[in-house]
Every structure is written in C-alpha cells, then in structure tokens.
Design an enzyme around this catalytic site. Structure first.
Site, short mmCIF file in Angstrom:
data_model
loop_
_atom_site.label_atom_id
_atom_site.label_comp_id
_atom_site.label_asym_id
_atom_site.label_seq_id
_atom_site.Cartn_x
_atom_site.Cartn_y
_atom_site.Cartn_z
N ASP A 186 2.73 46.46 17.80
CA ASP A 186 1.90 46.23 19.43
C ASP A 186 2.90 45.77 20.27
O ASP A 186 3.11 45.97 21.55
CB ASP A 186 0.95 45.05 19.20
CG ASP A 186 -0.03 44.95 20.50
OD1 ASP A 186 -0.01 45.81 21.60
OD2 ASP A 186 -0.92 43.98 20.56
N GLY A 215 0.37 44.51 8.37
CA GLY A 215 1.60 43.44 8.59
C GLY A 215 0.78 42.35 8.85
O GLY A 215 0.40 41.51 7.94
N VAL A 216 0.64 41.51 9.87
CA VAL A 216 0.10 40.15 10.48
C VAL A 216 -1.29 40.18 9.68
O VAL A 216 -1.73 38.98 9.45
CB VAL A 216 0.13 40.01 11.76
CG1 VAL A 216 -0.56 38.46 12.28
CG2 VAL A 216 1.57 40.08 12.43
N1 AR6 Z 1 7.21 50.98 14.39
C1 AR6 Z 1 6.43 51.37 13.35
N2 AR6 Z 1 5.80 50.45 12.43
C2 AR6 Z 1 5.85 48.91 12.83
C3 AR6 Z 1 6.81 48.86 14.11
C4 AR6 Z 1 7.41 49.64 14.65
N3 AR6 Z 1 8.17 49.51 15.93
N4 AR6 Z 1 7.04 47.53 14.27
C5 AR6 Z 1 6.25 46.91 12.93
N5 AR6 Z 1 5.71 47.87 12.51
P1 AR6 Z 1 1.53 44.83 12.47
P2 AR6 Z 1 -1.46 44.53 12.10
C6 AR6 Z 1 4.64 47.94 10.99
O1 AR6 Z 1 1.66 43.42 12.20
O2 AR6 Z 1 -1.27 44.11 10.74
C7 AR6 Z 1 -0.07 42.16 16.50
O3 AR6 Z 1 0.40 40.92 16.90
C8 AR6 Z 1 4.60 46.90 10.14
O4 AR6 Z 1 6.00 46.51 9.39
O5 AR6 Z 1 2.33 45.22 13.83
O6 AR6 Z 1 -2.46 45.50 12.14
C9 AR6 Z 1 -1.38 42.46 17.09
O7 AR6 Z 1 -1.45 42.31 18.53
C10 AR6 Z 1 3.49 47.00 9.36
O8 AR6 Z 1 3.75 47.91 8.18
O9 AR6 Z 1 -0.20 45.23 12.77
C11 AR6 Z 1 -2.26 41.82 16.32
O10 AR6 Z 1 -2.58 40.66 16.57
C12 AR6 Z 1 2.60 47.72 10.44
O11 AR6 Z 1 3.35 48.11 11.52
C13 AR6 Z 1 -1.67 42.19 14.72
O12 AR6 Z 1 -0.47 42.12 15.06
C14 AR6 Z 1 1.52 46.80 11.03
O13 AR6 Z 1 1.91 45.42 11.17
C15 AR6 Z 1 -2.16 43.18 14.12
O14 AR6 Z 1 -1.70 43.25 12.81
#
Ligand code: AR6
Length: 166
Positions: A34, A119-120
């Site tokens: 995000d 992720g988070v």
């Molecule tokens: N490109 C592709 N994948 C990515 C990138 C990128 N640039 N950066 C991270 N990932 P997350 P969630 C991967 O935490 O679990 C945010 O703060 C990461 O390694 O981004 O759905 C939002 O505002 C992981 O595999 O999303 C929400 O509050 C995947 O993307 C919360 O995080 C998802 O990780 C959402 O959490």
C-alpha cells in the site's frame, strides 16, 4: 479465464491495466505494498482515495494509476488473520473475485495482484495462495486476458510456483 503469470519483484513497476492494492479499510495509505503504491503513484492518488470514503473488507474500489505505469489501481481490503475461524478464507476469496469483477466491468485486459493479507495482516501464504489461484481459474469469460501474481519475496514465490507447477 485469464492466463496466469508469476513475477517476482515490485508491483509498482508493472505496466498493466490495473495493479491491485492490499489496502486497509480507510483507503488512506499504509505500509507494505500500500505504501509503495502510494509513493509511486504520487499525492493525487490519496486525493482520489479520500473521495471513496473507505472500503469494507472483501470489497474493492478502482482509481486511476496517476504516476504509475499501471493505468488503474484496484484497492481491496483483505482480512486480518485471526486463526482462520473468522471467515478469513471467504473474505480473501471475495477480494480476488471483486477485484476481477471490477477490472472486467471496466473492460481491462491485464491485472496484477500482490499476495493480499499475507504481510502485515498475517494470513498464512500456504493457505492464501491456493485461494488466489482458484479465484482466477474460476473467473469466467471477460475482457481480462492476463492475471499476474506478483511475489515480493522468494518464500512467497516458492509457494506460488509449487501451486502453479511452474
Ligand atoms: N510489490 C509487491 N508486493 C509487495 C510490495 C511491492 N512493492 N511490498 C510488499 N509486498 P502487506 P497485507 C508484499 O503487508 O498483509 C498496509 O499497511 C508483501 O511482502 O503489504 O494485506 C495496509 O495499509 C506481502 O507478501 O499487505 C494495511 O494496513 C504482500 O505484499 C495492511 O498493510 C502483502 O503484504 C495490509 O496488510
């Protein structure tokens, strides 16, 4: 059903019709993918997102891509993992379904997904990836020709590779 591709790297660099954002209910930005999408798209994305007044978990909303190479961003909100008995699987399925539907309604041809919720939000990727793949495969005839799963890290990539037998 769109064809499925796998890509390891940064989703913000893809020149597709839409990249999907794993957002939160506010749609006002955050960390992870995000944060990366908002940084790359520039401040006008936030301006457009403010007008959307948030998004419920499992639902999806579309904006322009602004400074991104992608034409659009589809913002969806994955479930926070809390053990698996709080409808997390169904809500994750809905994220993929609703994002695909929104892309098709807008006549888009290509879409790229991050690994939503793993992720988070703590959803185990071994459980999330089969759901993601199933929803793409179950999606019927539409304008969509190509869906790309974007894996940021190699552990996520390995899980997808196994499931897709690539
Ligand atoms: N490109 C592709 N994948 C990515 C990138 C990128 N640039 N950066 C991270 N990932 P997350 P969630 C991967 O935490 O679990 C945010 O703060 C990461 O390694 O981004 O759905 C939002 O505002 C992981 O595999 O999303 C929400 O509050 C995947 O993307 C919360 O995080 C998802 O990780 C959402 O959490």
């Amino acid at each position: 059903m769109p064809s499925i591709e796998l890509y390891q790297g940064d989703i913000t660099q893809l020149a597709v019709d839409a990249i999907v954002n794993a957002a939160n209910n506010s749609l006002l930005g955050g960390g992870g993918v995000d944060g990366a999408i908002h940084r790359a798209a520039g401040p006008d994305l936030l301006v457009e997102c403010r007008a959307l007044k948030g998004c419920e978990t499992g639902q999806a909303k579309i904006t322009k891509g602004h400074r991104l190479k992608a034409k659009h961003v589809i913002h969806t909100v994955g479930p926070v993992w809390s053990g698996g008995s709080r409808n997390e699987d169904e809500l994750l399925s809905l994220c993929y379904k609703n994002s695909l539907q929104l892309a098709a309604q807008n006549g888009l041809h290509s879409i790229a997904f991050p690994s939503i919720s793993t992720g988070v939000y703590g959803f185990p990727v071994e459980r999330a990836a089969p759901i993601a793949v199933r929803e793409i495969r179950n999606f019927g005839e539409s304008s969509l020709e190509k869906a790309i799963f974007v894996c940021f890290d190699s552990a996520t990539m390995d899980v997808y590779r196994k499931i897709l037998k690539l």
